[in-house]
Design an enzyme around this catalytic site. Structure first.
Site, PDB file in Angstrom:
ATOM      1  N   GLY A 103      -2.911   1.873   9.865  1.00  0.00           N
ATOM      2  CA  GLY A 103      -3.769   2.432  11.154  1.00  0.00           C
ATOM      3  C   GLY A 103      -3.150   3.809  11.570  1.00  0.00           C
ATOM      4  CB  ALA A 104      -2.525   6.729   9.722  1.00  0.00           C
ATOM      5  N   GLY A 105      -5.867   6.047   9.718  1.00  0.00           N
ATOM      6  CA  GLY A 105      -7.512   6.530   9.394  1.00  0.00           C
ATOM      7  C   GLY A 105      -7.987   6.999   8.613  1.00  0.00           C
ATOM      8  CG  LEU A 106      -5.461   8.602   5.526  1.00  0.00           C
ATOM      9  CD1 LEU A 106      -3.936   9.373   4.637  1.00  0.00           C
ATOM     10  CD2 LEU A 106      -6.470   9.721   5.469  1.00  0.00           C
ATOM     11  N   GLY A 107      -8.230   4.588   5.951  1.00  0.00           N
ATOM     12  CA  GLY A 107      -8.506   4.024   5.638  1.00  0.00           C
ATOM     13  C   GLY A 107      -8.041   2.274   4.500  1.00  0.00           C
ATOM     14  CB  SER A 108      -4.821   1.197   5.607  1.00  0.00           C
ATOM     15  OG  SER A 108      -4.568   0.583   6.878  1.00  0.00           O
ATOM     16  CB  SER A 109      -8.158  -1.829   7.518  1.00  0.00           C
ATOM     17  OG  SER A 109      -9.404  -0.748   7.640  1.00  0.00           O
ATOM     18  CG  ASP A 154     -13.533   3.426   6.351  1.00  0.00           C
ATOM     19  OD1 ASP A 154     -14.084   4.650   6.530  1.00  0.00           O
ATOM     20  OD2 ASP A 154     -12.567   3.522   7.344  1.00  0.00           O
ATOM     21  CB  SER A 197      -1.013   0.474   0.992  1.00  0.00           C
ATOM     22  OG  SER A 197      -1.609   1.411   0.898  1.00  0.00           O
TER      23      SER A 197
HETATM   24  N1  LIG Z   1      -1.186  -2.810   3.203  1.00  0.00           N
HETATM   25  C1  LIG Z   1      -1.328  -3.697   4.713  1.00  0.00           C
HETATM   26  N2  LIG Z   1      -0.695  -4.549   4.564  1.00  0.00           N
HETATM   27  C2  LIG Z   1      -1.065  -5.314   5.942  1.00  0.00           C
HETATM   28  N3  LIG Z   1      -1.577  -5.487   6.940  1.00  0.00           N
HETATM   29  C3  LIG Z   1      -2.866  -4.341   6.518  1.00  0.00           C
HETATM   30  C4  LIG Z   1      -2.567  -3.080   5.300  1.00  0.00           C
HETATM   31  N4  LIG Z   1      -3.472  -2.343   5.036  1.00  0.00           N
HETATM   32  C5  LIG Z   1      -4.190  -2.575   6.523  1.00  0.00           C
HETATM   33  N5  LIG Z   1      -4.061  -3.469   7.145  1.00  0.00           N
HETATM   34  C6  LIG Z   1      -4.400  -3.819   8.256  1.00  0.00           C
HETATM   35  O1  LIG Z   1      -5.447  -2.940   8.951  1.00  0.00           O
HETATM   36  C7  LIG Z   1      -4.679  -2.349  10.061  1.00  0.00           C
HETATM   37  C8  LIG Z   1      -5.222  -1.057  10.444  1.00  0.00           C
HETATM   38  O2  LIG Z   1      -6.808  -0.805  10.122  1.00  0.00           O
HETATM   39  P1  LIG Z   1      -7.345   0.477  11.167  1.00  0.00           P
HETATM   40  O3  LIG Z   1      -6.513   0.136  12.448  1.00  0.00           O
HETATM   41  O4  LIG Z   1      -8.578   0.677  10.610  1.00  0.00           O
HETATM   42  O5  LIG Z   1      -6.444   0.942  10.686  1.00  0.00           O
HETATM   43  P2  LIG Z   1      -6.774   2.071   8.914  1.00  0.00           P
HETATM   44  O6  LIG Z   1      -7.829   1.863   8.308  1.00  0.00           O
HETATM   45  O7  LIG Z   1      -7.033   4.145   9.584  1.00  0.00           O
HETATM   46  O8  LIG Z   1      -5.206   2.667   8.636  1.00  0.00           O
HETATM   47  C9  LIG Z   1      -3.383  -3.206  10.176  1.00  0.00           C
HETATM   48  O9  LIG Z   1      -2.653  -3.137  11.578  1.00  0.00           O
HETATM   49  C10 LIG Z   1      -3.653  -4.258   9.523  1.00  0.00           C
HETATM   50  O10 LIG Z   1      -3.937  -5.070  10.364  1.00  0.00           O
HETATM   51  C1  LIG Z   2     -14.148   5.455  12.778  1.00  0.00           C
HETATM   52  C2  LIG Z   2     -15.368   4.919  12.123  1.00  0.00           C
HETATM   53  O1  LIG Z   2     -16.188   5.896  11.323  1.00  0.00           O
HETATM   54  C3  LIG Z   2     -14.372   5.762  10.265  1.00  0.00           C
HETATM   55  C4  LIG Z   2     -12.439   4.233  10.639  1.00  0.00           C
HETATM   56  O2  LIG Z   2     -11.726   5.160   9.921  1.00  0.00           O
HETATM   57  P1  LIG Z   2     -10.238   4.464  10.181  1.00  0.00           P
HETATM   58  O3  LIG Z   2     -10.109   3.137   9.846  1.00  0.00           O
HETATM   59  O4  LIG Z   2      -9.603   4.892  10.977  1.00  0.00           O
HETATM   60  O5  LIG Z   2      -9.432   4.767   8.552  1.00  0.00           O
HETATM   61  C5  LIG Z   2     -15.322   3.681  12.196  1.00  0.00           C
HETATM   62  C6  LIG Z   2     -15.951   3.222  10.794  1.00  0.00           C
HETATM   63  O6  LIG Z   2     -16.886   3.648  10.104  1.00  0.00           O
HETATM   64  O7  LIG Z   2     -16.061   1.655  10.498  1.00  0.00           O
HETATM   65 MG   LIG Z   3     -10.168   1.135   8.864  1.00  0.00          MG
END
Ligand SMILES: Nc1ncnc2c1ncn2[C@@H]1O[C@H](COP(=O)(O)OP(=O)(O)O)[C@@H](O)[C@H]1O
Ligand SMILES: C[C@@](O)(CCOP(=O)(O)O)CC(=O)O
Ligand SMILES: [Mg+2]
Length: 395
Positions: free
Chosen positions: A142-148, A203, A137
């Site tokens: 884990g920074a709020g930009l929807g990587s999950s 997201d 990616s």
């Molecule tokens: N490129 C990636 N490689 C591995 N795990 C990932 C990747 N992107 C997201 N994840 C998973 O998503 C989690 C982060 O999700 P989350 O806490 O919701 O934060 P956000 O969605 O804001 O980045 C990570 O801890 C990991 O488990």
């Molecule tokens: C806090 C929330 O509204 C968004 C979370 O986004 P992120 O995983 O921090 O990128 C949770 C959700 O909508 O599922």
């Molecule tokens: Mg997320």
């Protein structure tokens, strides 16, 4: 099952303009696709007897024997053609035991691996294919930009395509049909459940459809025309877990319903007002409209502090941008992570440079970006951005 071709899939991250957390409790959120993406490469397995997942962003590379995974299949009864059901707590416990993770674990690797295994077994259950998957990616995790969500969307799309449940468009500018996107989105939502615990679904909807969306209680409404908005996106680099923050807001809501519910309703009203202003200004926002957007940002940032998802790093960021006449709020789950700062068109470039310098001195990372990016997409290897090809070659 034999997989005979290589696939490249990507999905965008997202920025929530307004409505994070409130959206988990049925309120409106406004969110847009971000031009930072997660890319996935899927290849047939080398020896036909294993599945490999390689996650270079988090330094994870794991391989399982298909024969071992086969034993788990009876516990995954979802029908991939219809609306997915899971994941149940029992299924997640099975997977944790299988993968050797302790119960209650919420670390980066285990959440990513559990989400992958859940989607792999549920989508491909009838005939487990031997695969090598790399997910890399451009987004910070884990920074709020929807990587999950970008992670779950790209895995769901690749597995549905490779197992024949959705088509593999012949050319990269041909998108999946609405029905196929709906299926990708509903499976990605299950992946988000593994990672977030109780996701709203906003997201994964942006990861699937991209663009700008109004989202409420599972209802997804694309906002067709949005004025061009320039934002400064800043990562405080303070790590946090969405799952923990979402659970914390729920606890507060249960403890103080009469106090917290009106705050969530006010956030809802902010999203409504923001949408009204954006739609009134599609041809270009007036300075008065920008001022309203700035006020909404300030009010929402206070609300997000009230519901317990602020952080000193975000306070510092807001103070720094305020001192230059700019307005910021956290985006995503908060507790650190990222914030957005609205850049009015009349802001002098020297002001933006000064803000960026100040924020960098705190150890924060800034990007200037405009919002709106395409949703989940299929690529040919020759059309991948250079940083993606480099990362895949190294993986
Ligand atoms: N490129 C990636 N490689 C591995 N795990 C990932 C990747 N992107 C997201 N994840 C998973 O998503 C989690 C982060 O999700 P989350 O806490 O919701 O934060 P956000 O969605 O804001 O980045 C990570 O801890 C990991 O488990
Ligand atoms: C806090 C929330 O509204 C968004 C979370 O986004 P992120 O995983 O921090 O990128 C949770 C959700 O909508 O599922
Ligand atoms: Mg997320």
């Amino acid at each position: 099952m034999m997989v005979d071709r290589e696939l490249f899939v990507s999905a965008p991250g997202k920025v929530i303009l307004h409505g994070e957390h409130a959206v988990v409790h049925g309120k409106v959120a406004l969110a847009v696709g971000l031009n930072l993406r997660t890319f996935l490469r899927l290849r047939p397995g080398k020896d036909n007897g294993t599945v490999e997942i390689n996650l270079p962003n988090i330094g994870t590379k794991l391989t399982w024997k298909i024969s071992d995974l086969q034993a788990l299949v009876p516990s995954f009864h979802n029908s991939p053609e219809s609306k997915p059901l899971g994941p149940s707590p029992e299924q997640l416990d099975f997977l944790k035991t299988f993968a050797g993770f302790s119960n209650g674990t919420t670390d980066t690797e285990s959440l990513a691996v559990l989400a992958f295994l859940y989607l792999y077994l549920s989508i491909c259950g009838q005939a487990l294919p031997s695969l090598e998957i790399v997910v890399w990616s451009q987004l910070p995790t884990g920074a709020g930009l929807g990587s999950s969500a970008a992670y779950s969307v790209s895995i769901a799309a690749a597995l549905l395509a490779t197992s024949g449940k959705i088509s593999i468009p012949a050319q990269e500018n041909i998108r999946w049909t609405q029905a196929e996107l709906t299926l990708i989105n509903s499976w990605a939502f299950q992946g988000e459940k593994v990672i977030h615990g109780n996701p709203s679904g906003v997201d994964n909807a942006v990861g699937t459809w991209g663009g700008a969306l109004r989202f409420q209680a599972g209802e997804i409404n694309p906002i067709e025309r949005v004025p061009v908005l320039e934002i400064l996106l800043t990562n405080t680099c303070v790590p946090r877990s969405t799952k923990t923050l979402v659970a914390g807001v729920k606890d507060k809501l249960l403890k103080f319903p009469g106090i917290m519910e009106p705050v969530l309703s006010s956030i809802n009203a902010i999203s409504e007002e923001c949408q009204r202003v954006l739609q009134a200004g599609v041809e270009g926002l007036t300075i008065e409209q920008y001022s309203v957007l700035e006020e909404l940002i300030d009010i929402n940032q206070h609300h997000l502090n009230v519901i317990g998802v602020g952080h000193p790093s975000l306070d510092r960021l807001c103070q720094a941008t305020t001192s230059h006449g700019l307005h910021s709020k956290l985006t995503g789950a908060g507790g650190g992570g990222c914030a957005i700062t609205l850049l009015r068109p009349d802001i002098e470039p020297s002001v933006v440079d000064a803000v960026k310098q100040e924020l960098s001195a705190y150890g924060y990372q800034c990007w200037r970006t405009s919002i709106g990016a395409p949703g989940v997409s299929l690529h040919s290897s020759s059309m991948l951005p250079e940083d993606v090809t480099r990362s895949f070659n190294k993986a």
